[in-house]
Design a protein around this motif. Structure first.
Motif, mmCIF file in Angstrom:
data_model
loop_
_atom_site.group_PDB
_atom_site.id
_atom_site.type_symbol
_atom_site.label_atom_id
_atom_site.label_comp_id
_atom_site.label_asym_id
_atom_site.label_seq_id
_atom_site.Cartn_x
_atom_site.Cartn_y
_atom_site.Cartn_z
ATOM 1 N N ARG A 192 0.835 -1.208 0.000
ATOM 2 C CA ARG A 192 0.000 0.000 0.000
ATOM 3 C C ARG A 192 0.865 1.252 0.000
ATOM 4 O O ARG A 192 0.568 2.237 -0.689
ATOM 5 C CB ARG A 192 -0.932 -0.005 1.210
ATOM 6 N N ARG B 85 2.103 1.969 -3.444
ATOM 7 C CA ARG B 85 1.052 2.572 -4.279
ATOM 8 C C ARG B 85 0.837 4.038 -3.918
ATOM 9 O O ARG B 85 0.638 4.889 -4.796
ATOM 10 C CB ARG B 85 -0.250 1.778 -4.125
ATOM 11 N N GLU B 86 0.896 4.344 -2.606
ATOM 12 C CA GLU B 86 0.702 5.736 -2.186
ATOM 13 C C GLU B 86 1.798 6.641 -2.750
ATOM 14 O O GLU B 86 1.515 7.739 -3.257
ATOM 15 C CB GLU B 86 0.674 5.807 -0.652
ATOM 16 N N GLN C 106 3.669 6.015 -5.355
ATOM 17 C CA GLN C 106 3.542 6.060 -6.807
ATOM 18 C C GLN C 106 2.545 7.136 -7.232
ATOM 19 O O GLN C 106 2.754 7.834 -8.226
ATOM 20 C CB GLN C 106 3.101 4.695 -7.340
ATOM 21 N N ASP D 152 -7.048 6.079 -4.407
ATOM 22 C CA ASP D 152 -6.828 4.975 -5.337
ATOM 23 C C ASP D 152 -5.935 3.897 -4.731
ATOM 24 O O ASP D 152 -6.107 2.708 -5.015
ATOM 25 C CB ASP D 152 -6.200 5.485 -6.635
ATOM 26 N N ALA D 153 -4.987 4.308 -3.895
ATOM 27 C CA ALA D 153 -4.083 3.340 -3.282
ATOM 28 C C ALA D 153 -4.809 2.471 -2.266
ATOM 29 O O ALA D 153 -4.408 1.336 -2.004
ATOM 30 C CB ALA D 153 -2.916 4.061 -2.611
ATOM 31 N N ALA E 91 -6.302 -2.262 -7.114
ATOM 32 C CA ALA E 91 -4.913 -2.716 -7.099
ATOM 33 C C ALA E 91 -4.800 -4.137 -7.637
ATOM 34 O O ALA E 91 -3.906 -4.465 -8.418
ATOM 35 C CB ALA E 91 -4.353 -2.647 -5.684
ATOM 36 N N LEU F 82 -3.041 0.222 -11.019
ATOM 37 C CA LEU F 82 -1.903 1.090 -10.718
ATOM 38 C C LEU F 82 -0.611 0.573 -11.348
ATOM 39 O O LEU F 82 0.469 1.099 -11.084
ATOM 40 C CB LEU F 82 -1.719 1.201 -9.195
ATOM 41 N N ASP F 83 -0.724 -0.454 -12.175
ATOM 42 C CA ASP F 83 0.488 -1.065 -12.727
ATOM 43 C C ASP F 83 1.285 -0.106 -13.600
ATOM 44 O O ASP F 83 2.484 -0.274 -13.771
ATOM 45 C CB ASP F 83 0.122 -2.311 -13.537
#
Length: 358
Positions: free
Chosen positions: A41, A44-45, A47, A174-175, A181, A186-187
């Motif tokens: 997570r 992702r945050e 990113q 989104d994260a 995910a 988010l890739d």
């Protein structure tokens, strides 16, 4: 010895609070899957921050500074001189004119960027301190360079923690969407180096008196070196794993501790409170009333609170407790109080450091 034992008895919590302490202060290793999920997570945050438009990202930092109580000005790109945001902290004691530079990086920030910001600070007649904010991380040489200088390094994990602390949860919506995910939504975002989010060790007390917080990074009962005493004259260990932070929210004092980044030979972190006898020779720990240590271990985890005994007028420093590394690698806190009539100097000598009089 009797004073130390008495303070320890006074600090012992009831059964329920002791059970809560042991559960909450076992440091950040709930289980492998939970840790893996938190790290994913966090990636992702960060990113999402890295993918933001540069102007939008600078605006987010400005809004964060405003939420922290500063008056903020975004600089014009044509004449910013390496400064992205300027802020005025109105706090009469800890405030000042702050210049901020942001680095949306995926890799470790080079030490040259830190040195360049210091050069900018020295030539800026209005600024009193500088902050370098990144979405990635800083290396040990950068932390060593800023030691003793009015520069704060804020890595990506710390930035995420501050944004969430001040209510900017929508940035990371989104994260948090596990379904998105898993579907690979988010890739397409860039890979990024993730720094471990440090724990925030907050110290609160009541009353008008000012006290200093200090930390000794030790192997057993011996401090690693003079540089591993973190206090008002040395704001960070050489590797940045333990740092003193001023003006953190409503805490009287704050230490940032990255337990995972502590040297392998370190197995103890001792926390001390001390009266400012240098500026107030008559000061004692007598005004250290209602003290509490609060460990904010990271985003999404409950804070742990330990209430301690009040200070005594016979002492000018007080050991509040210690974190010990267990064989499993976990860190556990013990509220082991002891008083020092000789102040921080006496406490430092007790842990093997030499004190040279000026």
């Amino acid at each position: 010895m009797s004073r130390s034992r008495k303070l320890h008895r006074l600090s012992n919590p009831d059964t329920d609070e002791r059970r809560a302490q042991r559960a909450l202060f076992r440091h950040l290793r709930d289980d492998t899957n939970a840790n893996r999920g938190r790290m994913a997570r966090r990636v992702r945050e960060l990113q999402l921050l890295l993918a933001m438009d540069p102007v939008e990202f600078e605006g987010l930092i400005a809004r964060l500074m405003e939420a922290m109580g500063m008056k903020v000005e975004l600089t014009a790109r044509s004449r910013d001189g390496g400064v992205d945001v300027r802020g005025i902290d109105p706090d009469p004691f800890r405030g000042g004119n702050v210049i901020v530079q942001v680095k949306r990086y995926r890799d470790t920030v080079a030490p040259s960027a830190v040195r360049d910001l210091y050069g900018t600070l020295r030539h800026d007649q209005a600024a009193t301190k500088a902050v370098l904010v990144t979405t990635s991380r800083f290396g040990p040489s950068s932390h060593q360079f800023v030691a003793g200088k009015p520069i704060t390094l804020l890595n990506g994990a710390e930035l995420v923690g501050l944004l969430k602390h001040h209510g900017f949860h929508e940035v990371f919506a989104d994260a948090q969407d596990e379904a998105a995910a898993e579907a690979g939504a988010l890739d397409g975002l860039p890979a990024i180096e993730v720094a471990t989010e440090p724990s925030r060790l907050l110290l609160h007390w009541t009353g008008e008196e000012e006290y200093d917080i200090a930390a000794l990074v030790c192997t057993g009962n011996v401090a690693l070196s003079d540089d591993h005493l973190v206090f008002y004259n040395n704001g960070s260990t050489p590797d940045g794993s333990v740092r003193l932070v001023t003006g953190y929210d409503d805490a009287n004092a704050c230490l940032m501790v990255d337990f995972d980044a502590l040297p392998a030979e370190v197995d103890r972190l001792v926390v001390i409170a001390a009266a400012d006898t240098e500026n107030h020779p008559e000061a004692t720990m007598g005004g250290f009333a209602g003290p509490a240590l609060i460990l904010e271990a990271g985003s999404g985890q409950d804070a742990a609170v330990v209430h301690l005994a009040d200070g005594a007028e016979t002492n000018t420093a007080m050991r509040l407790g210690r974190f010990d590394r267990e064989p499993s690698g976990d860190w556990e806190f013990t509220p082991a109080l002891a008083g020092y009539p000789g102040g921080l100097r006496q406490a430092v000598i007790a842990y093997g450091l030499e004190v040279v009089d000026a």
